[in-house]
Design a protein around this motif. Structure first.
Motif, PDB file in Angstrom:
ATOM      1  N   PHE A 158     -22.632   3.721   4.451  1.00 48.31           N
ATOM      2  CA  PHE A 158     -22.913   4.651   3.369  1.00 48.31           C
ATOM      3  C   PHE A 158     -22.749   6.071   3.912  1.00 48.31           C
ATOM      4  CE2 PHE A 158     -24.755   0.969   1.425  1.00 48.31           C
ATOM      5  CZ  PHE A 158     -24.739   1.220   0.050  1.00 48.31           C
ATOM      6  N   THR A 168     -22.648   7.229  -0.944  1.00 50.49           N
ATOM      7  CA  THR A 168     -21.751   6.208  -1.481  1.00 50.49           C
ATOM      8  C   THR A 168     -21.217   5.343  -0.346  1.00 50.49           C
ATOM      9  OG1 THR A 168     -19.858   7.723  -1.350  1.00 50.49           O
ATOM     10  CG2 THR A 168     -21.065   7.632  -3.434  1.00 50.49           C
ATOM     11  N   SER A 223     -29.087  -1.023  -3.635  1.00 52.46           N
ATOM     12  CA  SER A 223     -27.870  -1.100  -4.436  1.00 52.46           C
ATOM     13  C   SER A 223     -27.728  -2.470  -5.095  1.00 52.46           C
ATOM     14  CB  SER A 223     -26.652  -0.816  -3.550  1.00 52.46           C
ATOM     15  OG  SER A 223     -25.461  -0.852  -4.296  1.00 52.46           O
ATOM     16  N   ALA A 283     -23.675   2.824  -4.521  1.00 56.63           N
ATOM     17  CA  ALA A 283     -24.176   4.160  -4.213  1.00 56.63           C
ATOM     18  C   ALA A 283     -25.682   4.203  -4.433  1.00 56.63           C
ATOM     19  CB  ALA A 283     -23.483   5.215  -5.079  1.00 56.63           C
ATOM     20  N   THR A 299     -22.329   4.837 -10.382  1.00 65.26           N
ATOM     21  CA  THR A 299     -21.256   5.833 -10.339  1.00 65.26           C
ATOM     22  C   THR A 299     -20.226   5.637 -11.441  1.00 65.26           C
ATOM     23  OG1 THR A 299     -19.923   4.496  -8.825  1.00 65.26           O
ATOM     24  CG2 THR A 299     -21.515   6.020  -7.843  1.00 65.26           C
ATOM     25  N   ASP A 349     -26.817  12.154  -2.738  1.00 63.96           N
ATOM     26  CA  ASP A 349     -26.160  10.903  -3.112  1.00 63.96           C
ATOM     27  C   ASP A 349     -25.384  10.361  -1.920  1.00 63.96           C
ATOM     28  OD1 ASP A 349     -27.136  11.217  -5.645  1.00 63.96           O
ATOM     29  OD2 ASP A 349     -25.238  11.943  -6.511  1.00 63.96           O
TER      30      ASP A 349
END
Length: 220
Positions: free
Chosen positions: A122, A114, A164, A205, A199, A112
């Protein structure tokens, strides 16, 4: 010093050389010699990093060696090559095919990332135990592919904002030169699916799933 290293054992025949230093006469000789050697054939050659290619048959290895002789003076201008690919390809690994179908991935086989507003990048927040990164570098998110700021990070993260925003998965092929766990730079070919990740905290994310596999990219 211009040599080519040859190793024959139960795993087959391994040929190892530097693209800019190997003696061409030796390479032409080896291209003929492999026809009497034991397969499979592993070609390990250095050009901005170590390439590793496997050939089941001698004729394929010999043809590739001759092709590489012609590329001996090529200086690669990139360390990351990315190409979009159609999702209906027959060579999509089973795991990625399932992820594309379900538009979801298990935490164990994914990572993952974020969005960090302070750096506007990110960042890797979690590494699944069975992900490709974990298998090659471990689960600690401080290994080379998890760090931000270098050319690899800039290249592979370009797809994240769009995924995203759109909420749609992204599938592509990547061939990248990366520092391995022992410090050597190696070229790694893999296929990737990037999924949007909710999230629940209004933070951007993505979830990334990769598989080591043949790619539709040939730097040399």
């Amino acid at each position: 010093m211009g040599f080519i290293k040859i190793v024959e054992n139960e795993a087959g025949t391994t040929l190892r050389w530097s693209m800019f230093a190997a003696n061409w006469s030796s390479l032409f000789f080896v291209a003929e010699w492999v026809h009497g050697a034991v397969g499979p054939f592993h070609l390990q050659y250095y050009s901005a990093g170590w390439f590793n290619e496997r050939f089941d048959h001698a004729h394929g290895a010999a043809e590739r060696i001759r092709h590489l002789i012609q590329k001996s003076d090529v200086h690669l201008s990139q360390t990351v090559y990315i190409r979009s690919a159609p999702e209906d390809r027959r060579d999509v690994p089973d795991l990625l095919r399932q992820v594309l179908r379900d538009k979801a991935a298990d935490e164990e086989c994914s990572i993952d990332c974020t969005y960090d507003p302070s750096s506007q990048r990110f960042r890797v927040a979690r590494v699944g135990r069975h992900s490709t990164i974990a298998k090659l570098w471990g689960v600690n998110p401080v290994s080379y592919p998890c760090l931000t700021g270098h050319s690899y990070d800039h290249a592979v993260s370009r797809a994240y904002p769009q995924v995203s925003r759109s909420g749609e998965p992204h599938y592509d092929h990547i061939y990248a030169a990366m520092a391995s766990a022992n410090g050597d730079v190696v070229w790694v070919p893999y296929q990737r699916v990037v999924l949007p990740l909710n999230t629940g905290r209004n933070r951007k994310a993505v979830r990334v799933v990769t598989e080591l596999a043949k790619v539709d990219i040939s730097p040399l």
